[in-house]
Motif scaffolding. Structure first.
Motif, PDB file in Angstrom:
ATOM      1  N   GLY A  51       6.357  -3.315   1.334  1.00  0.00           N
ATOM      2  CA  GLY A  51       5.828  -4.231   1.918  1.00  0.00           C
ATOM      3  C   GLY A  51       6.338  -4.874   3.146  1.00  0.00           C
ATOM      4  O   GLY A  51       5.775  -5.777   3.755  1.00  0.00           O
ATOM      5  N   GLN A  52       7.198  -4.059   4.008  1.00  0.00           N
ATOM      6  CA  GLN A  52       7.967  -4.447   4.940  1.00  0.00           C
ATOM      7  C   GLN A  52       7.252  -3.739   6.165  1.00  0.00           C
ATOM      8  O   GLN A  52       7.365  -4.074   7.288  1.00  0.00           O
ATOM      9  CB  GLN A  52       9.365  -4.103   4.978  1.00  0.00           C
ATOM     10  N   ARG A  53       6.265  -2.737   5.999  1.00  0.00           N
ATOM     11  CA  ARG A  53       5.691  -2.210   7.189  1.00  0.00           C
ATOM     12  C   ARG A  53       4.151  -2.446   6.762  1.00  0.00           C
ATOM     13  O   ARG A  53       3.640  -2.256   5.968  1.00  0.00           O
ATOM     14  CB  ARG A  53       5.986  -0.755   7.155  1.00  0.00           C
ATOM     15  N   LYS A  54       3.556  -2.926   7.939  1.00  0.00           N
ATOM     16  CA  LYS A  54       1.882  -3.049   7.784  1.00  0.00           C
ATOM     17  C   LYS A  54       1.222  -1.638   7.589  1.00  0.00           C
ATOM     18  O   LYS A  54       1.373  -0.716   8.465  1.00  0.00           O
ATOM     19  CB  LYS A  54       1.536  -3.757   8.901  1.00  0.00           C
ATOM     20  N   PRO A  55       0.356  -1.739   6.616  1.00  0.00           N
ATOM     21  CA  PRO A  55      -0.147  -0.324   6.441  1.00  0.00           C
ATOM     22  C   PRO A  55      -1.241  -0.099   7.715  1.00  0.00           C
ATOM     23  O   PRO A  55      -1.815  -1.124   8.232  1.00  0.00           O
ATOM     24  CB  PRO A  55      -1.268  -0.613   5.167  1.00  0.00           C
ATOM     25  N   SER A  56      -1.275   1.157   8.104  1.00  0.00           N
ATOM     26  CA  SER A  56      -2.058   1.725   9.138  1.00  0.00           C
ATOM     27  C   SER A  56      -2.775   3.105   8.711  1.00  0.00           C
ATOM     28  O   SER A  56      -2.282   3.739   7.962  1.00  0.00           O
ATOM     29  CB  SER A  56      -1.576   1.700  10.431  1.00  0.00           C
ATOM     30  N   LEU A  57      -4.174   3.330   9.238  1.00  0.00           N
ATOM     31  CA  LEU A  57      -4.596   4.361   8.957  1.00  0.00           C
ATOM     32  C   LEU A  57      -3.599   5.825   9.565  1.00  0.00           C
ATOM     33  O   LEU A  57      -3.681   6.911   8.699  1.00  0.00           O
ATOM     34  CB  LEU A  57      -6.177   4.615   9.513  1.00  0.00           C
ATOM     35  N   GLU A  58      -3.000   5.368  10.497  1.00  0.00           N
ATOM     36  CA  GLU A  58      -2.244   6.614  10.933  1.00  0.00           C
ATOM     37  C   GLU A  58      -1.323   7.031   9.989  1.00  0.00           C
ATOM     38  O   GLU A  58      -0.587   8.197   9.894  1.00  0.00           O
ATOM     39  CB  GLU A  58      -1.293   5.988  12.226  1.00  0.00           C
ATOM     40  N   LEU A  59      -0.648   5.754   9.167  1.00  0.00           N
ATOM     41  CA  LEU A  59       0.219   6.343   8.044  1.00  0.00           C
ATOM     42  C   LEU A  59      -0.365   6.680   6.767  1.00  0.00           C
ATOM     43  O   LEU A  59       0.244   7.580   6.273  1.00  0.00           O
ATOM     44  CB  LEU A  59       1.307   4.954   7.959  1.00  0.00           C
ATOM     45  N   LEU A  60      -1.381   6.003   6.305  1.00  0.00           N
ATOM     46  CA  LEU A  60      -2.199   6.196   5.143  1.00  0.00           C
ATOM     47  C   LEU A  60      -2.934   7.458   4.875  1.00  0.00           C
ATOM     48  O   LEU A  60      -2.836   8.223   3.852  1.00  0.00           O
ATOM     49  CB  LEU A  60      -2.999   4.755   4.724  1.00  0.00           C
ATOM     50  N   LEU A  61      -3.512   7.768   5.963  1.00  0.00           N
ATOM     51  CA  LEU A  61      -4.228   9.277   5.888  1.00  0.00           C
ATOM     52  C   LEU A  61      -3.465  10.314   5.683  1.00  0.00           C
ATOM     53  O   LEU A  61      -3.730  11.163   4.787  1.00  0.00           O
ATOM     54  CB  LEU A  61      -4.963   9.255   7.098  1.00  0.00           C
TER      55      LEU A  61
END
Length: 200
Positions: A50-60
């Protein structure tokens, strides 16, 4: 400045937990996931913590590497049904429908008063009441005043004054009522004028 929504914030805060659970279920290490996605192990670790904000660039790429749909990692925010259950109650001839969900005051009601209920019986009690006429004609007796209000007209009064309201006797009347037992004021004033001189 960007605004946030509590439901969205709550959903995003669960992404790391979901990601860690899915990775464990797939028996993948952080190193395995890093090699499959090209995302550094430290970035994945911070994402799960939870120390890095989720983004589509990471989650996809993470979802693709684990072979799961994106909504298994990011659950859609729960939308609460805004409709209020309307459980009408009949008191005498009146139909009273509560319109407020909260337990505090003031409380809101819709009242339907039949044409036959037109015999005044004044009473007093602590509180403050605000009335808005939806349809029909409302007769309001307040102290020495005998008022008639039509659709769209509003009255507000201290219920420690002798009062009564009901039909004029010609047809049923529908009104909205706000009542506060501790004397809360709605800050609106009666805009009807007396239909008869003050009684007394």
């Amino acid at each position: 400045m960007a605004t946030t929504h509590p439901a969205i914030d709550a959903t995003l805060s669960q992404v790391g937990v979901r990601l860690r659970q899915l990775r464990a279920k797939k028996s993948l290490s952080l190193s395995d996931l890093s090699r499959a996605t090209g995302i550094s192990k430290s970035t994945l670790s911070r994402l799960e913590a939870g120390q890095r904000k989720p983004s589509l660039e990471l989650l996809l790429p993470v979802a693709a590497a684990m072979g799961v749909p994106l909504d298994e990692i990011v659950a859609a925010p729960r939308i609460v049904d805004p409709r209020l259950p309307q459980k009408a109650q009949r008191t005498g001839g009146r139909v009273i429908t509560p319109l407020s969900r909260n337990q505090g005051e003031p409380k809101a009601y819709k009242l339907t008063i039949p044409a036959g209920e037109s015999a005044p019986l004044t009473r007093t009690h602590p509180g403050y009441e605000w009335l808005y006429v939806l349809s029909g004609r409302l007769r309001l007796i307040l102290g020495d005043y005998d008022l008639t209000l039509g659709p769209g007209e509003v009255a507000e009064f201290d219920t420690q004054q002798p009062h009564w309201f009901g039909s004029t006797g010609k047809s049923e009347v529908e009104i909205l009522s706000l009542f506060g037992g501790q004397g809360e004021r709605a800050h609106l004033r009666a805009r009807s004028t007396p239909t008869a001189p003050p009684m007394g």
